[in-house]
Design an enzyme around this catalytic site. Structure first.
Site, PDB file in Angstrom:
ATOM      1  N   SER A 256       0.820  -1.207   0.000  1.00 44.50           N
ATOM      2  CA  SER A 256       0.000   0.000   0.000  1.00 44.50           C
ATOM      3  C   SER A 256       0.860   1.265   0.000  1.00 44.50           C
ATOM      4  O   SER A 256       1.679   1.440  -0.887  1.00 44.50           O
ATOM      5  CB  SER A 256      -0.936  -0.048   1.197  1.00 44.50           C
ATOM      6  OG  SER A 256      -2.075   0.699   0.915  1.00 44.50           O
ATOM      7  N   HIS A 397      -7.868  -5.452   0.419  1.00 48.05           N
ATOM      8  CA  HIS A 397      -6.598  -4.751   0.592  1.00 48.05           C
ATOM      9  C   HIS A 397      -5.858  -5.293   1.821  1.00 48.05           C
ATOM     10  O   HIS A 397      -6.279  -5.057   2.955  1.00 48.05           O
ATOM     11  CB  HIS A 397      -6.965  -3.278   0.809  1.00 48.05           C
ATOM     12  CG  HIS A 397      -5.811  -2.350   0.835  1.00 48.05           C
ATOM     13  ND1 HIS A 397      -5.108  -2.007  -0.296  1.00 48.05           N
ATOM     14  CD2 HIS A 397      -5.246  -1.668   1.858  1.00 48.05           C
ATOM     15  CE1 HIS A 397      -4.158  -1.148   0.027  1.00 48.05           C
ATOM     16  NE2 HIS A 397      -4.213  -0.920   1.336  1.00 48.05           N
TER      17      HIS A 397
END
Ligand code: GCU
Length: 420
Positions: A256, A397
């Site tokens: 990320s 995610h």
């Protein structure tokens, strides 16, 4: 009068927040604007790049300059002092398969110091030197396992409430399959990213940036992503001094916001032979011109301390970008690049991450190497592994064991390592 002013200011703040919350994020593929990706192999003067030499001496430096002055900021080229001190060593870590070392790095400059606590796991069973994966953790070294011997990273050590839930051990163990990594013969070197730059708009005074003379030009000023990238290179400096580490098999992996930073690290620091971005999204592997998921206006508003101020000019003006994120990925060539997405992570635009990876292929071809080609995304759990690689997995995610299996497979392939 003063009260009225405060009230108006507060309301303005709330309105601004609402405007941001209500910002329309595009999740509709049919609403992706038509765009043409700027060509990697055409120099600023219009000349085509025809050889590796032209790429390395003209075009690559041009692109590095664009990325540094328009997006991530200029990294100072001067070195500052880094001291390292072994704080603890455990030859029986992870049930005896690894030796752990905890090393305090102290950086000094401008009459100040910043401390970062490095944690290394080194496989005990090794013949010769071992490949090394470098990667930041988000929640402190203590978040990666239940091991009571792991010291708190300086960022967390500063928390005054010792019952703070953030000090709980193992809260991000799921992202770090330490045994798997070590059993496959890889060492892991990590530290908490917030030791290098506390991740908030007021974080700079406690960051390594404050150890350098102030940037001369505000527009191209390095900020958090630049600092995190710099910090990863310092982990590489430490690795270089270790007798057990194979310098030719150094990997960086980031998730990320750390995926963005890992790519910027890999672009600048060629010691990293494999560069892995996990769900890095906007400002990472995803193409900005697609305007799918998080966009530039959203990211620079939410995280004004990540990119250099010059990047703000592209908020709501993606079409005016003279570059895109495939420029960043192409800086890794001819080294190995691996990009991974998660199916439900639409915020990070999996398709944009895939297309940017594909777009680097002409540069790899210049080197006679196979990149990924085609516009068709692979199916879920069907990793593509050429000289560059890509996968998309099911789920949200995060970093999962599946991601790590693919990364280690890709590294084995890149380093010609055969598992027994
Ligand atoms: C936010 C941010 C992303 C970032 C992510 C993360 O969602 O908008 O750009 O990648 O945080 O770092 O987890």
């Amino acid at each position: 009068m003063k009260r009225l002013f405060v009230l108006v200011a507060l309301m303005a703040g709330v309105l601004q927040l609402n405007a941001q919350e209500k910002r329309e994020i595009n999740y509709d593929e049919s609403a992706v604007p038509a765009y043409i990706l700027p060509d990697l192999l055409t120099c600023l003067d219009g000349q085509p790049v025809k050889s590796v030499t032209e790429w390395e001496t003209v075009r690559r430096p041009e692109i590095m300059h664009i990325l540094a002055t328009q997006e991530y900021g200029l990294t100072p080229q001067t070195a500052i002092e880094m001291k390292s001190k072994l704080m603890a060593e455990d030859p029986h870590a992870l049930g005896g398969i690894a030796t752990s070392q905890q090393v305090m790095l102290t950086f000094s400059g401008q009459g100040k110091t910043v401390k970062a606590l490095l944690l290394a796991y080194i496989p005990n069973q090794r013949q010769g030197k071992v490949p090394v994966v470098v990667g930041y953790n988000f929640q402190g070294n203590h978040s990666m396992s239940l091991d009571e011997n792991i010291l708190y990273s300086p960022f967390f050590e500063r928390l005054t409430d010792r019952n703070d839930p953030q000090l709980k051990r193992g809260i991000q163990m799921n992202r770090w399959p330490l045994e798997m990594i070590v059993k496959r013969g890889y060492a892991l070197v990590t530290m908490d990213y917030q030791d290098i730059y506390p991740d908030n708009p007021a974080g700079e005074p406690l960051s390594v940036i404050s150890l350098f003379p102030p940037s001369k030009d505000n527009d191209t000023k390095w900020q958090a992503i630049g600092a995190w990238a710099w910090g990863s290179s310092r982990m590489a400096d430490w690795v270089e001094q270790q007798p057990w580490a194979d310098q030719d098999r150094l990997v960086i992996m980031g998730h990320s916001r750390q995926g963005k930073a890992a790519l910027w690290t890999g672009a600048q620091d060629t010691r990293f032979r494999v560069v892995i971005s996990n769900d890095s999204g906007c400002g990472g592997a995803a193409l900005s011109k697609r305007q799918f998921g998080e966009d530039i206006a959203t990211i620079v508003n939410s995280f004004p301390h990540w990119f250099c101020p010059a990047f703000n000019q592209y908020a709501d003006r993606e079409e005016s970008l003279s570059f895109d994120q495939h420029y960043l990925l192409a800086m890794i060539a001819p080294r190995h690049l691996y990009v991974a997405s998660a199916q439900e992570d639409r915020w990070a635009d999996p398709k944009g991450e895939f297309l940017a990876t594909v777009a680097t292929s002409p540069v790899y071809r210049l080197y006679g190497l196979d990149g990924i080609v085609g516009s068709q995304m692979p199916a879920i759990h069907q990793p593509l592994m050429q000289h560059t690689g890509y996968h998309i997995r099911a789920g949200v995610h995060d970093v999962t064991d599946y991601d790590w299996q693919c990364y280690l497979d890709f590294c084995d392939k890149a380093f010609s390592i055969k598992q027994d």
